[in-house]
Scaffold this motif. Sequence first.
Motif, PDB file in Angstrom:
ATOM      1  N   GLU A 165      89.545  41.400 100.495  1.00 42.05           N
ATOM      2  CA  GLU A 165      89.190  42.699 101.065  1.00 42.05           C
ATOM      3  C   GLU A 165      87.685  42.929 100.937  1.00 42.05           C
ATOM      4  OE1 GLU A 165      91.224  44.822 102.551  1.00 42.05           O
ATOM      5  OE2 GLU A 165      93.192  43.974 102.058  1.00 42.05           O
ATOM      6  N   PHE A 166      87.126  43.742 101.854  1.00 44.22           N
ATOM      7  CA  PHE A 166      85.699  44.046 101.861  1.00 44.22           C
ATOM      8  C   PHE A 166      85.501  45.540 101.597  1.00 44.22           C
ATOM      9  CE2 PHE A 166      86.200  40.130 104.103  1.00 44.22           C
ATOM     10  CZ  PHE A 166      85.070  39.388 103.797  1.00 44.22           C
ATOM     11  N   TYR A 167      84.468  45.853 100.785  1.00 44.13           N
ATOM     12  CA  TYR A 167      84.274  47.224 100.341  1.00 44.13           C
ATOM     13  C   TYR A 167      82.823  47.650 100.550  1.00 44.13           C
ATOM     14  CZ  TYR A 167      88.820  46.495  98.311  1.00 44.13           C
ATOM     15  OH  TYR A 167      90.153  46.217  98.156  1.00 44.13           O
ATOM     16  N   ASP A 168      82.664  48.936 100.891  1.00 45.60           N
ATOM     17  CA  ASP A 168      81.366  49.538 101.154  1.00 45.60           C
ATOM     18  C   ASP A 168      80.898  50.252  99.883  1.00 45.60           C
ATOM     19  OD1 ASP A 168      79.225  51.134 101.919  1.00 45.60           O
ATOM     20  OD2 ASP A 168      80.072  51.606 103.883  1.00 45.60           O
ATOM     21  N   LEU A 169      79.924  49.651  99.182  1.00 46.19           N
ATOM     22  CA  LEU A 169      79.464  50.230  97.921  1.00 46.19           C
ATOM     23  C   LEU A 169      78.794  51.579  98.123  1.00 46.19           C
ATOM     24  CD1 LEU A 169      77.950  47.088  96.121  1.00 46.19           C
ATOM     25  CD2 LEU A 169      80.270  47.995  95.981  1.00 46.19           C
ATOM     26  N   GLN A 170      78.076  51.744  99.211  1.00 47.89           N
ATOM     27  CA  GLN A 170      77.394  53.019  99.439  1.00 47.89           C
ATOM     28  C   GLN A 170      78.391  54.148  99.669  1.00 47.89           C
ATOM     29  OE1 GLN A 170      74.564  52.366 102.591  1.00 47.89           O
ATOM     30  NE2 GLN A 170      73.116  51.322 101.233  1.00 47.89           N
ATOM     31  N   LYS A 171      79.506  53.823 100.287  1.00 43.47           N
ATOM     32  CA  LYS A 171      80.537  54.828 100.525  1.00 43.47           C
ATOM     33  C   LYS A 171      81.326  55.132  99.250  1.00 43.47           C
ATOM     34  CE  LYS A 171      84.375  55.796 103.706  1.00 43.47           C
ATOM     35  NZ  LYS A 171      85.164  55.245 104.850  1.00 43.47           N
ATOM     36  N   LEU A 172      81.575  54.097  98.464  1.00 45.24           N
ATOM     37  CA  LEU A 172      82.385  54.277  97.258  1.00 45.24           C
ATOM     38  C   LEU A 172      81.581  54.873  96.109  1.00 45.24           C
ATOM     39  CD1 LEU A 172      84.427  50.943  97.268  1.00 45.24           C
ATOM     40  CD2 LEU A 172      85.232  53.221  97.895  1.00 45.24           C
ATOM     41  N   PHE A 173      80.294  54.520  96.035  1.00 47.84           N
ATOM     42  CA  PHE A 173      79.470  54.952  94.902  1.00 47.84           C
ATOM     43  C   PHE A 173      78.167  55.575  95.429  1.00 47.84           C
ATOM     44  CE2 PHE A 173      81.678  50.951  93.686  1.00 47.84           C
ATOM     45  CZ  PHE A 173      82.622  51.507  92.825  1.00 47.84           C
ATOM     46  N   PRO A 174      78.253  56.706  96.113  1.00 47.70           N
ATOM     47  CA  PRO A 174      77.052  57.318  96.689  1.00 47.70           C
ATOM     48  C   PRO A 174      76.042  57.674  95.595  1.00 47.70           C
ATOM     49  CG  PRO A 174      78.904  58.855  96.727  1.00 47.70           C
ATOM     50  CD  PRO A 174      79.463  57.523  96.343  1.00 47.70           C
ATOM     51  N   GLY A 175      74.785  57.391  95.908  1.00 49.32           N
ATOM     52  CA  GLY A 175      73.727  57.707  94.955  1.00 49.32           C
ATOM     53  C   GLY A 175      73.434  56.599  93.965  1.00 49.32           C
ATOM     54  N   ARG A 176      74.283  55.573  93.915  1.00 55.06           N
ATOM     55  CA  ARG A 176      74.044  54.451  92.999  1.00 55.06           C
ATOM     56  C   ARG A 176      73.346  53.325  93.743  1.00 55.06           C
ATOM     57  NH1 ARG A 176      77.146  54.569  88.210  1.00 55.06           N
ATOM     58  NH2 ARG A 176      75.719  52.964  87.430  1.00 55.06           N
ATOM     59  N   GLY A 177      72.593  52.534  93.027  1.00 57.99           N
ATOM     60  CA  GLY A 177      71.904  51.396  93.614  1.00 57.99           C
ATOM     61  C   GLY A 177      71.682  50.322  92.571  1.00 57.99           C
ATOM     62  N   GLY A 178      70.863  49.344  92.928  1.00 54.61           N
ATOM     63  CA  GLY A 178      70.562  48.262  91.999  1.00 54.61           C
ATOM     64  C   GLY A 178      71.742  47.364  91.719  1.00 54.61           C
ATOM     65  N   PHE A 179      72.648  47.240  92.671  1.00 56.82           N
ATOM     66  CA  PHE A 179      73.859  46.451  92.436  1.00 56.82           C
ATOM     67  C   PHE A 179      73.507  44.965  92.324  1.00 56.82           C
ATOM     68  CE2 PHE A 179      75.433  50.173  94.884  1.00 56.82           C
ATOM     69  CZ  PHE A 179      76.243  50.709  93.904  1.00 56.82           C
ATOM     70  N   ARG A 180      73.989  44.373  91.256  1.00 53.14           N
ATOM     71  CA  ARG A 180      73.713  42.965  90.996  1.00 53.14           C
ATOM     72  C   ARG A 180      74.921  42.326  90.323  1.00 53.14           C
ATOM     73  NH1 ARG A 180      71.255  40.781  86.457  1.00 53.14           N
ATOM     74  NH2 ARG A 180      70.612  42.870  85.789  1.00 53.14           N
ATOM     75  N   ARG A 181      75.174  41.093  90.688  1.00 50.23           N
ATOM     76  CA  ARG A 181      76.294  40.367  90.080  1.00 50.23           C
ATOM     77  C   ARG A 181      75.924  39.895  88.681  1.00 50.23           C
ATOM     78  NH1 ARG A 181      80.311  39.057  93.736  1.00 50.23           N
ATOM     79  NH2 ARG A 181      79.795  39.479  95.922  1.00 50.23           N
ATOM     80  N   LEU A 182      76.942  39.772  87.835  1.00 49.81           N
ATOM     81  CA  LEU A 182      76.716  39.173  86.527  1.00 49.81           C
ATOM     82  C   LEU A 182      76.258  37.733  86.709  1.00 49.81           C
ATOM     83  CD1 LEU A 182      79.919  40.362  84.600  1.00 49.81           C
ATOM     84  CD2 LEU A 182      77.721  41.519  84.824  1.00 49.81           C
TER      85      LEU A 182
END
Length: 660
Positions: A576-593
């Motif tokens: 499945e594919f997910y929209d981080l901006q829609k799910l976590f509005p206002g958050r950024g800097g997303f990075r994988r471990l």
Amino acid sequence: MKVLNPEYPLTAEFRSGPRGIKRSYDDWLDQQMMPEGYPVDLQSNVLRFEPKNFEFANRFAREHPETMVLSTWRAASGTPKGANDDGDPLGVSTIEFPGHWVLSPGTTLASAITSTSQTLRVASTNNMRQGPALLVETDSSGDKLWDRFEYVLITSVGTGTITVRREFNGSPVAREFPSTRTYVAPMPWDSRNRKPFVDWFFNLSKYCPKDSIGRTAMDVLHLDMLKPLELGGPLDHIGGLDLASGPLTVTPANADYNLDGIEDPDSVYRDGVRTFYQRIREVLGPDRVLTTSLDYEFLDYINGVNQEGLAEPDDPWNEVTETVNEVLAWRKLSKLPMVSLAFQQHMSREEDLLRVNMQRLLNGYSVCLGMAADIETGSGSDALDAIKRIELYKGDENVPHWLGKQLSMKRVALTTPNLLNGATSPTDWDTIIPALSVKRGTLEVEGSELVLSPEQRNFSGYVTLDLQFPLNAKSDFTVFMEAISDDDQIERKILLPRVNVDVETKALRAKLTNKDYLPLAFFVRGADRGSISIDFRFGPGGPVRFRSLSVHAATDALACEFEKGVVIVNPSLEDEFYDLQKLFPGRGGFRRLSASEPNGAGDIPDKYRPQLQQALEINNGQSVSNKRSVMVPERNSVFLIADAAKSGNGRLEVNGFQIL
């Protein structure tokens, strides 16, 4: 009350060692699991197997207050003291008095027997069935002579006779028994033991016979379980009790608690269980915990449950929605801090090939639901075990509790359209009602709620609510409802929902309560396209009140936000594919471990090599470039680092309602 660290991930060790005697504290310490150099947050331990280790366990708990250590016991059933149980060693009990077991209504011998008799003539074969039974001599008044007994196994039931195997399950040696003055009572047995017929239920009722020194079964169990935990006792630093199979996990069938020859209602057992819990809580006080089977009737005593297999002991994924429903309900209803752990147990051959992502799925659900994840180290490969812990310790950075406190949890499907007539909200009743039909009841809107009321006349079957909606393609779908049972029922069943098209996995049973509105989800994987109908049959009772109702052509994924990162859990059989901006509005800097190949990776069996590659790809250390489309593989979770955010009021919000 001592609670677990409020920062996630939390780690656990299920029934940790050692169980054999240790000669010194250093020997004991050497056996404690310290994954990545850190003690786990929660540890359950079958300490009773070796009381000589009590001082070491107590010292460890005192010197490591960051680890909550629980003493594990079986509280529902067990084998007689001294019996040889090669099915489940945890089932070996300290009960030796025959009157302390639950019996079924019995009969009497119609003829005397010798110590070698195997075919017994009885006054009645009613209630006689294959399984364990007690023979006990009585006096002329019918009072039982408890020192003259034998356990037997009924192997067959004939006309006026039963055939038995003598000296069964730790019984005294076979002996003679007289005609008419010998009571023969079948014994309900706990079928969860791998070895049939040997685990018998403890009589926790107020009618339980007393042994020669005046003790009931409850007295004996509490003495062994609780005396060491008292202040000044050898286990007074232990964090509490884990009742591995709580008293209410299985209620004895056809039970005659007061031995009057008549089956008693379940309420007799439940009243005894309440007393059982009350006595435990009196010793544990407010500062220690009790984990056992969850039951809404006993919210004031229980902190949580050990979730075996995530869904069931032999189910690491399929029925996980039942776990989500149960944990969210418990967190909403209970005022006590929740202490629970989740672990994998039995897997099919196909599931074993996905062992690592099954563990990652469990890790994701654990952090979202507030449970501690078992570190699961028994694969035989240290490298394989290490990749199952990547998300728990922030990969190569090796940091515990790196996510911080939880901020929110979203049911992702709720961000998609409501299929019930295209309603604009889950409370748009005027639009929703035409997509519903009712059997044996009526629907009406009262204020902001939809009320399903059973017919007043007597009827067979169940009041049923049918939902109709279209699926334009084969798809997962999820039904959400927030509902309460408007009557006096603490627990009210919702039977297995039925769908009119072929599906890959079915929706599950659930339960309502009269205590509060519960958020419930019913998740179906891979439903064929067409005009869909799914029915909900409610157990007998009063009206059912709905605060919300919706259906979504989406998987029941969780999107969970923490102070230092986010987690997405995908229980679907499809990527499945997910929209981080829609799910976590206002958050950024997303990075994988960032995770490197562990030492000894070359020793990982070939069948798990794809799992190693998947783990390294998911945790490649790269920034998320396309925040609008992040893929989470089937039956899996993804843990992402994010810019820091502050926690709010300490309560967890789940799609508009709050839970503790």
